[in-house]
Design an enzyme around this catalytic site. Structure first.
Site, mmCIF file in Angstrom:
data_model
loop_
_atom_site.group_PDB
_atom_site.id
_atom_site.type_symbol
_atom_site.label_atom_id
_atom_site.label_comp_id
_atom_site.label_asym_id
_atom_site.label_seq_id
_atom_site.Cartn_x
_atom_site.Cartn_y
_atom_site.Cartn_z
ATOM 1 N N ASN A 13 40.114 32.470 48.654
ATOM 2 C CA ASN A 13 40.502 33.293 49.245
ATOM 3 C C ASN A 13 39.943 34.782 49.362
ATOM 4 O O ASN A 13 39.825 35.248 47.722
ATOM 5 C CB ASN A 13 41.725 33.936 49.265
ATOM 6 C CG ASN A 13 42.071 35.137 49.479
ATOM 7 O OD1 ASN A 13 40.807 35.474 51.214
ATOM 8 N ND2 ASN A 13 43.220 35.508 49.773
ATOM 9 N N TRP A 14 38.274 34.680 50.294
ATOM 10 C CA TRP A 14 37.542 35.932 49.197
ATOM 11 C C TRP A 14 37.840 36.872 49.364
ATOM 12 O O TRP A 14 37.745 37.673 49.210
ATOM 13 C CB TRP A 14 35.600 35.878 50.358
ATOM 14 C CG TRP A 14 35.276 34.195 49.477
ATOM 15 C CD1 TRP A 14 35.270 33.716 48.577
ATOM 16 C CD2 TRP A 14 33.755 33.794 49.865
ATOM 17 N NE1 TRP A 14 34.263 32.312 48.306
ATOM 18 C CE2 TRP A 14 33.666 32.916 49.152
ATOM 19 C CE3 TRP A 14 32.964 34.780 51.000
ATOM 20 C CZ2 TRP A 14 31.849 32.611 49.448
ATOM 21 C CZ3 TRP A 14 31.861 34.092 50.925
ATOM 22 C CH2 TRP A 14 30.873 32.693 50.111
ATOM 23 N N LYS A 15 38.589 37.696 50.072
ATOM 24 C CA LYS A 15 39.428 38.675 50.353
ATOM 25 C C LYS A 15 37.950 39.230 51.355
ATOM 26 O O LYS A 15 37.488 38.607 51.835
ATOM 27 C CB LYS A 15 39.908 39.063 49.343
ATOM 28 C CG LYS A 15 41.329 38.526 48.676
ATOM 29 C CD LYS A 15 41.784 39.152 47.235
ATOM 30 C CE LYS A 15 42.555 37.780 47.019
ATOM 31 N NZ LYS A 15 43.340 38.573 45.942
ATOM 32 N N HIS A 92 49.613 36.240 52.549
ATOM 33 C CA HIS A 92 49.255 36.580 51.844
ATOM 34 C C HIS A 92 50.624 38.071 51.364
ATOM 35 O O HIS A 92 50.546 39.121 52.208
ATOM 36 C CB HIS A 92 48.062 36.460 51.625
ATOM 37 C CG HIS A 92 47.370 37.166 50.119
ATOM 38 N ND1 HIS A 92 47.528 38.151 49.792
ATOM 39 C CD2 HIS A 92 46.547 36.294 49.537
ATOM 40 C CE1 HIS A 92 46.646 37.990 48.480
ATOM 41 N NE2 HIS A 92 46.709 36.349 48.605
ATOM 42 N N GLU A 94 49.282 41.271 50.444
ATOM 43 C CA GLU A 94 48.155 41.840 50.492
ATOM 44 C C GLU A 94 48.536 42.325 51.278
ATOM 45 O O GLU A 94 48.487 43.330 51.947
ATOM 46 C CB GLU A 94 46.705 41.444 49.977
ATOM 47 C CG GLU A 94 46.747 41.589 48.266
ATOM 48 C CD GLU A 94 45.798 40.891 48.444
ATOM 49 O OE1 GLU A 94 44.521 40.657 48.732
ATOM 50 O OE2 GLU A 94 45.180 41.013 46.482
ATOM 51 N N GLU A 164 52.437 32.092 45.246
ATOM 52 C CA GLU A 164 51.689 33.369 44.326
ATOM 53 C C GLU A 164 52.321 34.895 43.780
ATOM 54 O O GLU A 164 52.561 35.425 44.587
ATOM 55 C CB GLU A 164 50.340 33.623 45.469
ATOM 56 C CG GLU A 164 49.929 32.789 46.040
ATOM 57 C CD GLU A 164 48.404 33.658 46.069
ATOM 58 O OE1 GLU A 164 46.934 32.892 45.935
ATOM 59 O OE2 GLU A 164 48.156 34.963 46.682
ATOM 60 N N GLY A 170 45.074 39.253 41.023
ATOM 61 C CA GLY A 170 43.967 39.809 40.533
ATOM 62 C C GLY A 170 44.282 40.745 39.104
ATOM 63 O O GLY A 170 43.682 41.416 38.364
ATOM 64 N N SER A 209 45.639 34.793 39.016
ATOM 65 C CA SER A 209 44.561 34.706 38.031
ATOM 66 C C SER A 209 44.308 32.685 37.772
ATOM 67 O O SER A 209 44.403 32.835 36.459
ATOM 68 C CB SER A 209 45.117 35.580 36.875
ATOM 69 O OG SER A 209 44.927 36.959 37.056
ATOM 70 N N GLY A 230 41.755 33.375 43.957
ATOM 71 C CA GLY A 230 40.615 34.888 44.941
ATOM 72 C C GLY A 230 39.684 35.614 43.708
ATOM 73 O O GLY A 230 38.143 34.030 44.006
ATOM 74 N N GLY A 231 39.666 36.113 42.722
ATOM 75 C CA GLY A 231 38.223 35.991 41.688
ATOM 76 C C GLY A 231 37.218 35.507 41.598
ATOM 77 O O GLY A 231 36.455 35.528 42.293
HETATM 78 P P1 13P Z 1 43.360 35.725 41.928
HETATM 79 O O1 13P Z 1 42.642 34.325 41.669
HETATM 80 O O2 13P Z 1 41.748 36.910 42.044
HETATM 81 O O3 13P Z 1 44.274 36.593 41.020
HETATM 82 O O4 13P Z 1 44.033 36.073 43.820
HETATM 83 C C1 13P Z 1 44.926 35.572 44.107
HETATM 84 C C2 13P Z 1 44.901 35.486 45.367
HETATM 85 O O5 13P Z 1 45.719 36.461 45.547
HETATM 86 C C3 13P Z 1 44.521 34.727 46.063
HETATM 87 O O6 13P Z 1 44.972 34.460 47.171
#
Ligand code: 13P
Length: 247
Positions: A13-15, A92, A94, A164, A170, A209, A230-231
């Site tokens: 997930n590149w956000k 999600h 966010e 999650e 993050g 993470s 994510g990251g």
């Molecule tokens: P991180 O891997 O950066 O913690 O993000 C997880 C995430 O929100 C994937 O959707």
């Protein structure tokens, strides 16, 4: 080490990150990687969709609950279908926080995704205070039940779930393999109350993470079937090493 017999899935997930160079780099890495018997999905910002080779599986980070119409900034299932998108991240944390997406709205979106024959990656997960005050399982059950009210359990054969924990997103504070397994087993058990057969087959990803150096241990848990990343999905080498841990 237990390895589940379910298909393993790793989704990046590149956000609101990435650029054209990353599209090119990630494709180069994926093309040479020998990742059989698993699905690797990239969920980039929309404008990059058209830059991906058709061999890369794409996922959207959002979808509208409506079919079409005057909804500025939203994206429809029909549009996603036109661009060979196969997966949609929904619920999600966010989007729940930034866009006030309620459990009920998430349920409508899951319904829309399934109607379009796309695969939802339905995210659930608790904030830290909920874990601390001991209401974790009630919180996750409420997130699942809102969807189960809208979408029949029989349709869950086409759903991927993602656990999650918000405090792990993050932050570098990954859930321990045991913590992840405990919640994954709870999710599977909760769905099994409605249909044990479907619950046994459903793919449940862990997100929060996940890195190259912790993926293997997390993915080796009995009810963890891959990850939502994510990251680390923005670093092609690291993303590949996470994919290899699931393979
Ligand atoms: P991180 O891997 O950066 O913690 O993000 C997880 C995430 O929100 C994937 O959707």
């Amino acid at each position: 080490m237990q390895v589940s017999s379910r298909r393993q899935v790793v989704a990046g997930n590149w956000k609101m990150n990435g650029d054209k160079a990353l599209v090119e780099q990630i494709q180069r890495h994926l093309m040479v990687a020998d990742l059989k018997n698993m699905d690797v999905v990239i969920c980039p910002p929309f404008p990059y969709f058209g830059l991906f080779d058709s061999k890369v599986k794409l996922g959207s980070q959002n979808i509208s609950q409506f079919d079409s119409g005057a909804h500025t900034g939203e994206i429809s299932a029909a549009t996603l279908n036109e661009f060979s998108c196969e997966y949609v991240i929904v619920g999600h944390s966010e989007r729940r926080a930034d866009n006030h997406e309620s459990n009920e709205l998430v349920a409508l979106k899951v319904e829309q995704i399934l109607k379009a024959q796309l695969t939802p990656i339905l995210c659930v997960g608790e904030p830290e205070n909920v874990r601390e005050d001991g209401t974790l399982f009630d919180y996750i059950a409420a997130q699942l039940d809102a969807v189960l009210l809208q979408v029949d359990i029989s349709q869950f054969t086409d759903v991927i779930l993602a656990y999650e924990p918000i405090w792990a997103i993050g932050t570098g504070k990954t859930a321990s393999p045991a913590q992840a397994q405990e919640v994954h087993a709870f999710i599977r058990g909760h769905l099994a109350e409605q249909d044990a057969n479907i619950a046994a087959k459903i793919v449940i990803l862990y997100g929060g993470s996940v890195k190259g150096n912790n993926a293997q241990e997390l993915f080796s848990q009995a009810d963890v079937d891959g990850g939502l990343i994510g990251g680390a999905s923005l670093n092609p080498e690291e993303f590949l090493s996470i994919c290899r841990a699931a393979n």
